[in-house]
Design a protein around this motif. Structure first.
Motif, PDB file in Angstrom:
ATOM      1  N   LYS A  23     140.720  39.850  67.117  1.00 16.60           N
ATOM      2  CA  LYS A  23     142.246  40.552  67.322  1.00 16.60           C
ATOM      3  C   LYS A  23     142.854  40.131  66.223  1.00 16.60           C
ATOM      4  O   LYS A  23     143.886  41.444  65.896  1.00 16.60           O
ATOM      5  CB  LYS A  23     142.519  39.734  68.528  1.00 16.60           C
ATOM      6  CG  LYS A  23     141.599  39.822  70.205  1.00 16.60           C
ATOM      7  CD  LYS A  23     142.762  40.897  70.540  1.00 16.60           C
ATOM      8  CE  LYS A  23     141.937  40.933  72.829  1.00 16.60           C
ATOM      9  NZ  LYS A  23     142.118  42.325  72.846  1.00 16.60           N
ATOM     10  N   GLY A  24     143.415  39.254  65.377  1.00 12.62           N
ATOM     11  CA  GLY A  24     144.188  39.028  64.356  1.00 12.62           C
ATOM     12  C   GLY A  24     143.738  39.988  63.209  1.00 12.62           C
ATOM     13  O   GLY A  24     144.409  41.035  62.829  1.00 12.62           O
ATOM     14  N   LEU A  25     142.156  39.385  62.529  1.00 12.90           N
ATOM     15  CA  LEU A  25     142.307  39.506  61.960  1.00 12.90           C
ATOM     16  C   LEU A  25     141.731  41.226  61.305  1.00 12.90           C
ATOM     17  O   LEU A  25     141.634  41.817  60.783  1.00 12.90           O
ATOM     18  CB  LEU A  25     140.993  39.118  60.816  1.00 12.90           C
ATOM     19  CG  LEU A  25     140.998  37.491  60.487  1.00 12.90           C
ATOM     20  CD1 LEU A  25     140.138  36.892  60.505  1.00 12.90           C
ATOM     21  CD2 LEU A  25     142.114  37.224  59.798  1.00 12.90           C
ATOM     22  N   GLY A  26     141.276  41.822  62.912  1.00 14.37           N
ATOM     23  CA  GLY A  26     140.345  43.078  62.363  1.00 14.37           C
ATOM     24  C   GLY A  26     141.601  43.940  62.044  1.00 14.37           C
ATOM     25  O   GLY A  26     141.658  44.724  62.290  1.00 14.37           O
ATOM     26  N   GLY A  45     155.518  40.527  56.417  1.00 12.82           N
ATOM     27  CA  GLY A  45     154.652  39.740  56.774  1.00 12.82           C
ATOM     28  C   GLY A  45     155.530  38.106  56.961  1.00 12.82           C
ATOM     29  O   GLY A  45     156.042  38.363  57.420  1.00 12.82           O
ATOM     30  N   ILE A  46     154.984  37.399  56.453  1.00 12.28           N
ATOM     31  CA  ILE A  46     155.630  35.980  57.581  1.00 12.28           C
ATOM     32  C   ILE A  46     155.625  34.758  57.191  1.00 12.28           C
ATOM     33  O   ILE A  46     155.706  33.319  56.554  1.00 12.28           O
ATOM     34  CB  ILE A  46     154.551  35.133  59.090  1.00 12.28           C
ATOM     35  CG1 ILE A  46     153.012  34.989  58.523  1.00 12.28           C
ATOM     36  CG2 ILE A  46     154.510  36.189  60.059  1.00 12.28           C
ATOM     37  CD1 ILE A  46     151.954  34.583  59.549  1.00 12.28           C
ATOM     38  N   ARG A  86     145.878  43.638  52.036  1.00  6.74           N
ATOM     39  CA  ARG A  86     147.285  43.675  53.024  1.00  6.74           C
ATOM     40  C   ARG A  86     147.499  42.060  53.486  1.00  6.74           C
ATOM     41  O   ARG A  86     148.946  41.899  53.718  1.00  6.74           O
ATOM     42  CB  ARG A  86     146.458  44.664  53.540  1.00  6.74           C
ATOM     43  CG  ARG A  86     147.498  45.685  54.375  1.00  6.74           C
ATOM     44  CD  ARG A  86     146.733  46.117  55.098  1.00  6.74           C
ATOM     45  NE  ARG A  86     147.878  47.118  56.156  1.00  6.74           N
ATOM     46  CZ  ARG A  86     146.977  47.863  57.390  1.00  6.74           C
ATOM     47  NH1 ARG A  86     146.186  47.810  57.579  1.00  6.74           N
ATOM     48  NH2 ARG A  86     147.599  48.917  57.482  1.00  6.74           N
ATOM     49  N   PHE A  87     146.713  41.395  53.516  1.00  7.90           N
ATOM     50  CA  PHE A  87     146.013  39.573  54.474  1.00  7.90           C
ATOM     51  C   PHE A  87     147.227  38.780  52.954  1.00  7.90           C
ATOM     52  O   PHE A  87     147.969  38.160  53.424  1.00  7.90           O
ATOM     53  CB  PHE A  87     145.171  39.529  53.937  1.00  7.90           C
ATOM     54  CG  PHE A  87     144.925  37.951  54.239  1.00  7.90           C
ATOM     55  CD1 PHE A  87     144.479  37.865  56.257  1.00  7.90           C
ATOM     56  CD2 PHE A  87     144.715  37.491  54.207  1.00  7.90           C
ATOM     57  CE1 PHE A  87     144.386  37.325  57.036  1.00  7.90           C
ATOM     58  CE2 PHE A  87     145.106  35.656  54.669  1.00  7.90           C
ATOM     59  CZ  PHE A  87     144.783  35.965  56.321  1.00  7.90           C
ATOM     60  N   TRP A  88     147.122  38.984  52.127  1.00  2.00           N
ATOM     61  CA  TRP A  88     148.104  38.445  50.703  1.00  2.00           C
ATOM     62  C   TRP A  88     149.747  38.736  50.870  1.00  2.00           C
ATOM     63  O   TRP A  88     149.820  37.825  51.061  1.00  2.00           O
ATOM     64  CB  TRP A  88     147.811  38.787  49.025  1.00  2.00           C
ATOM     65  CG  TRP A  88     148.306  37.925  48.120  1.00  2.00           C
ATOM     66  CD1 TRP A  88     148.970  38.639  47.742  1.00  2.00           C
ATOM     67  CD2 TRP A  88     148.307  36.530  48.378  1.00  2.00           C
ATOM     68  NE1 TRP A  88     149.865  37.148  46.995  1.00  2.00           N
ATOM     69  CE2 TRP A  88     149.047  36.817  47.576  1.00  2.00           C
ATOM     70  CE3 TRP A  88     147.655  35.417  49.186  1.00  2.00           C
ATOM     71  CZ2 TRP A  88     150.339  34.990  46.937  1.00  2.00           C
ATOM     72  CZ3 TRP A  88     148.595  34.208  48.394  1.00  2.00           C
ATOM     73  CH2 TRP A  88     149.715  34.121  47.604  1.00  2.00           C
ATOM     74  N   GLY A  89     149.530  40.116  51.465  1.00  3.68           N
ATOM     75  CA  GLY A  89     150.915  41.016  51.896  1.00  3.68           C
ATOM     76  C   GLY A  89     151.526  39.946  52.553  1.00  3.68           C
ATOM     77  O   GLY A  89     152.167  39.331  52.862  1.00  3.68           O
ATOM     78  N   PHE A  90     150.286  40.173  54.163  1.00  7.30           N
ATOM     79  CA  PHE A  90     150.974  39.807  55.262  1.00  7.30           C
ATOM     80  C   PHE A  90     151.765  38.115  54.735  1.00  7.30           C
ATOM     81  O   PHE A  90     152.321  37.038  55.268  1.00  7.30           O
ATOM     82  CB  PHE A  90     149.722  39.170  56.192  1.00  7.30           C
ATOM     83  CG  PHE A  90     150.266  38.956  57.906  1.00  7.30           C
ATOM     84  CD1 PHE A  90     150.804  39.694  58.353  1.00  7.30           C
ATOM     85  CD2 PHE A  90     149.725  37.474  57.719  1.00  7.30           C
ATOM     86  CE1 PHE A  90     151.307  39.311  59.588  1.00  7.30           C
ATOM     87  CE2 PHE A  90     150.018  36.967  59.446  1.00  7.30           C
ATOM     88  CZ  PHE A  90     151.342  37.721  59.883  1.00  7.30           C
ATOM     89  N   VAL A  91     150.657  37.695  53.886  1.00 10.34           N
ATOM     90  CA  VAL A  91     150.909  35.763  53.789  1.00 10.34           C
ATOM     91  C   VAL A  91     152.662  35.823  52.500  1.00 10.34           C
ATOM     92  O   VAL A  91     152.925  35.134  53.020  1.00 10.34           O
ATOM     93  CB  VAL A  91     150.436  35.222  53.057  1.00 10.34           C
ATOM     94  CG1 VAL A  91     150.124  33.865  52.847  1.00 10.34           C
ATOM     95  CG2 VAL A  91     149.028  35.346  54.461  1.00 10.34           C
TER      96      VAL A  91
END
Lengths: 538, 286
Positions: A36-39, A285-286, A268-273
């Motif tokens: 649910k998250g990664l998708g 991000g978080i 995008r994932f890197w941006g989120f982190v």
């Protein structure tokens, strides 16, 4: 059958089954959260759905389910959930559409998704770009790449603005506040020292001058930011002018190959982190929450380890084993079972109001009535968690100490070592793996704890990290963000629950990831120590 | 009384070790047998675990730079007596001693005796090898470090010298920083001997040092004992009478907390004064 029962095979099956059920449950939980998250970050294709009433929507497919009537009975019809974006236009990010209503659907290559600083995503087509007053017609790939270049430029400007706001203006505010407190302190002590006073006022003046300079710079940057605009057309044909400064990034998912999408996903994932949150935490991000969580666990570990280990050492090695020690041990064990919110309440009463209040009245008098340490902060949250986890460390350490063979202690004593030397040089090193096990358990418990933090220092959005460039660099009195609370906030306090849902799963996924990473680190260290301090190889 | 002696095999404990004893009472020598140049003198030593008496009024002299063996059936108090010499029994709650032991003419129970100092002068090797969970080097250097020696070159010398004395140097000199746990059982026991003699004690107490070892490792330790006696006074507790005969110069036969007979090993094994001793050394009981 009775024979089978006697032989114990049945027990083995039952225990195997129980283990399997547990593993399946854990696996399922992780899979659900990860999927649910990664998708949700995958740049899925964007479809153009034309309905029978001739309204058109551009949206990403999110879910499908069968329609239920008012009695809750499933019918053969099904409906799909689309992320249609354009919250400023439709009021909602998501829309359910009955499949029966869809007249046609296709995937136009020139459909654009804009991630914006406000109002969520925009789905539409690029009509034209207004660059320095010159109009560049949109539609083709070339115009889109011009748009992306311009967005990159504006992002750079954003970074500059952020640097000025956080860096320069942050420094200025910090300086002014310090001088103001010093002035106040002088006045409170009744020391009429005109020289010093004048000095402080002069400094404040200087800071204010510098602020004006920074402000002018900012204004110039802001006007540059909003000079260029993109004119977009929505699926329904509404035109919208969007200043490029309001756009985070633009992409055309239908025009991207798999590899391109994968690269985009990683970015995008890197941006989120690594990014700060936007739009009431539902976008962006978080990073501050990750940082806060890790720092808090770190401070907690530094506090809890010596306390727990020393307490266990006394209980096991020095205290006379008797009724008293047994009572203390039972109390320690029970302490581990006290609900965490109770520790939180204690933290508020003792640390915030008690210790913090005293610190404020002694060291931060000038700032009163606004509290410095007399309010929630990362130090108090860490100490509260340290209290919460100290029983775990004590119990684990005690077990480790009890397991150190007696003949090793005697060997040391027979060489003329004192009891303290024996404890310090032989017993503790031998018990280190067990002590680390205690730390692992404590960290796992502390990372996941939310309730006591909510009242001792965690906030929805912290303006500054607890570590920055201002002396003394580590600001233990600051409030901070925490992944566990972030999940709660996103899931239950968010104004846009539907949009925040993937963020909830992503954040939960990262929280689990952090617990795993912290634990694996500790386990690796422990195994090394175990090898080094193995007490029986023969 | 079991709690005091974790090293003993418990299944051999019999009620006869209780205070009320049905066993034949050997006549106590009023004076300890005189030996040439005694290092330690035991006078009227009694030891109680709570209400139970484990040693009864023992008198003996330990000869200097000789090997003295304590033999006797399980539970007769050999280990307990041995552990009196470095006051390791002090660790046990409810353990009380009467009488006196003096080493070099100085009582070890005097109030001005520093117990850690005493234990530096009276080294001990245990029944089960107990190397510390540290490197081989650190194990041997442990006593020196406790004594406050920090200089690397001095420690290096101590480690080398004592590993050589313990006949272990050849086997481990290329892996001094490996864990002591990587050694075999016999090597571990020799490491423990090296560790004990690295403190340069006057006396070396050995509590059944070979009971967990195979015959080859046992032979090595026995050779070592014979070699070490030129430097140290050695007191060895053993279950194995052949071992006592091989390595010791003097032998004490103990039975239920008493010394039945104490004499040169030759005398004890070939021409014992007491019937009881003869029965034991000839294997009629034990």
């Amino acid at each position: 059958m009775p024979k089978l029962w006697k032989a114990g095979d049945a027990y083995i099956w039952i225990s195997g089954l129980a283990l399997m059920i547990t593993l399946v449950m854990i696996g399922g939980l992780l899979f659900l959260i990860a999927a649910k998250g990664l998708g949700s970050m995958w740049p899925a294709d964007i479809g153009r759905y034309t309905l029978r009433d001739s309204s058109v929507y551009l949206g990403q497919f999110r879910a499908k389910e069968s329609v239920r009537d008012s009695d809750g009975v499933r019918s053969s019809e099904s409906r799909i959930k689309l992320k249609i974006g354009n919250r400023d236009l439709y009021g909602l990010d998501f829309k359910w559409i009955n499949e029966a209503d869809i007249a046609s659907r296709d995937y136009p290559r020139d459909a654009v998704i804009l991630e914006r600083h406000e109002w969520g995503n925009y789905h539409g087509y690029l009509k034209e770009i207004r660059k320095n007053g010159v109009v560049i017609p949109g539609g083709d790939t070339e115009a889109f790449s011009v748009l992306r270049d311009l967005i990159r430029d504006s992002n750079e400007i954003h970074a500059k603005i952020l640097k000025i706001e956080k860096g320069e203006i942050g420094d200025i505010n910090y300086g002014i506040e310090k001088r103001r407190l010093k002035l106040r302190g002088l006045a409170m002590r009744g020391e009429g020292d005109p020289v010093k006073e004048a000095e402080h006022r002069l400094k404040i003046k200087e800071y204010e001058e510098r602020y004006k300079e920074s402000e002018a710079k900012l204004e110039a940057l802001y006007s540059e930011l909003n000079r260029n605009e993109a004119v977009m057309i929505s699926a329904g044909g509404d035109e919208k002018v969007i200043p490029l400064g309001k756009i985070v990034l633009a992409f055309r998912p239908n025009d991207m190959g798999f590899l391109e999408k994968a690269g985009f996903y990683v970015k995008r994932f890197w941006g989120f982190v690594s990014d700060d949150p936007r739009e009431a935490n539902t976008e962006g991000g978080i990073f501050p929450a990750i940082f806060g969580t890790v720092l808090m666990v770190f401070i907690m570990s530094i506090v809890v380890m010596p306390f727990g280990v020393i307490a266990a050492l006394y209980l096991r090695e020095y205290a006379r084993q008797g009724v008293m020690v047994r009572i203390v041990r039972i109390c320690v064990n029970n302490l581990a079972g006290v609900p965490s919110i109770v520790f939180g309440v204690f933290g508020v009463g003792f640390f915030l109001y008690g210790v913090g209040g005293i610190i404020d009245s002694v060291f931060f008098k000038e700032a009163l009535p606004s509290p410095t340490f007399g309010t929630g902060g990362i130090l108090w949250a860490s100490l509260t968690l340290a209290l919460l986890t100290v029983p775990v460390v004590i119990v684990a350490t005690e077990e480790g100490l009890a397991a150190v063979p007696r003949n090793i202690r005697e060997g040391s004593l027979a060489l003329g070592a004192t009891k303290f030397e024996t404890t310090w040089k032989v017993v503790i090193p031998s018990a280190l793996p067990a002590i680390l096990t205690g730390l692992i358990l404590a960290v796992a418990r502390a990372t996941g704890e939310v309730a006591p933090l909510m009242i001792t220092g965690v906030v929805k959005l912290a303006p500054d990290l607890p570590i920055d460039g201002h002396f003394p660099f580590l600001h233990l009195e600051r409030k901070f963000m925490h992944l566990g609370f972030h999940i709660y906030d996103l899931g239950f306090q968010s104004p846009n629950a539907e949009a925040a849902k993937p963020m909830v799963f992503m954040t939960a996924f990262l929280l689990i990831l952090i617990v795993v990473v912290l634990n694996i680190t500790a386990i690796i260290i422990r195994n090394r120590l175990r090898k080094k301090y193995a007490t029986s190889a023969v | 009384m079991l709690s005091g002696k974790p090293m003993e095999k418990q299944e051999f404990k019999t009620p006869e070790t209780n205070g009320v004893s049905p066993a034949p009472k050997a006549k106590k020598p009023k004076k300890a047998k005189s030996v040439p140049d005694p290092l330690a003198e035991v006078e009227n030593l009694s030891l109680f675990y709570g209400a139970k008496q484990a040693l009864r009024d023992i008198n003996m002299n330990i000869p200097r730079k000789q090997v003295t063996a304590f033999i006797g059936p399980s539970g007769c108090g050999k280990s307990t007596l041995l552990r009196c010499f470095n006051r390791l029994n002090d660790l046990i709650d409810d353990c009380r001693t009467e009488g006196d032991i003096s080493i070099n003419g100085k009582s070890i129970f005097d109030s001005d005796v520093d117990i850690t100092d005493l234990r530096k002068r009276v080294g001990m090797v245990f029944q089960k090898s107990n190397p510390f969970p540290k490197s081989i080097y650190e194990n041997v250097a442990y006593g020196a470090r406790i004594a406050g020696i920090k200089k690397k070159s001095v420690l290096d010398d101590i480690v080398e010298k004592n590993l050589k004395r313990a006949a272990l140097w050849e086997e481990v000199n290329d892996r001094l920083n490996d864990s002591a746990m990587s050694l075999s059982g016999g090597q571990q026991q020799r490491l423990c001997i090296a560790r004990a003699i690295a403190v340069e004690p006057d006396v070396l107490l050995m509590d059944e040092p070979c009971s967990a070892l195979d015959p080859i490792a046992t032979a090595k330790i026995e050779d070592l004992v014979t070699e070490l006696k030129s430097k140290f006074t050695i007191v060895i507790v053993t279950h194995n009478m052949q071992q006592a005969a091989r390595v010791s110069d003097y032998t004490a036969f103990m039975y239920i907390g008493d010394i039945v007979e104490f004499d040169t090993t030759e005398k004890i094994f070939l021409n014992p004064a007491k019937k009881h001793t003869e029965d034991y050394v000839s294997g009629k009981f034990g």
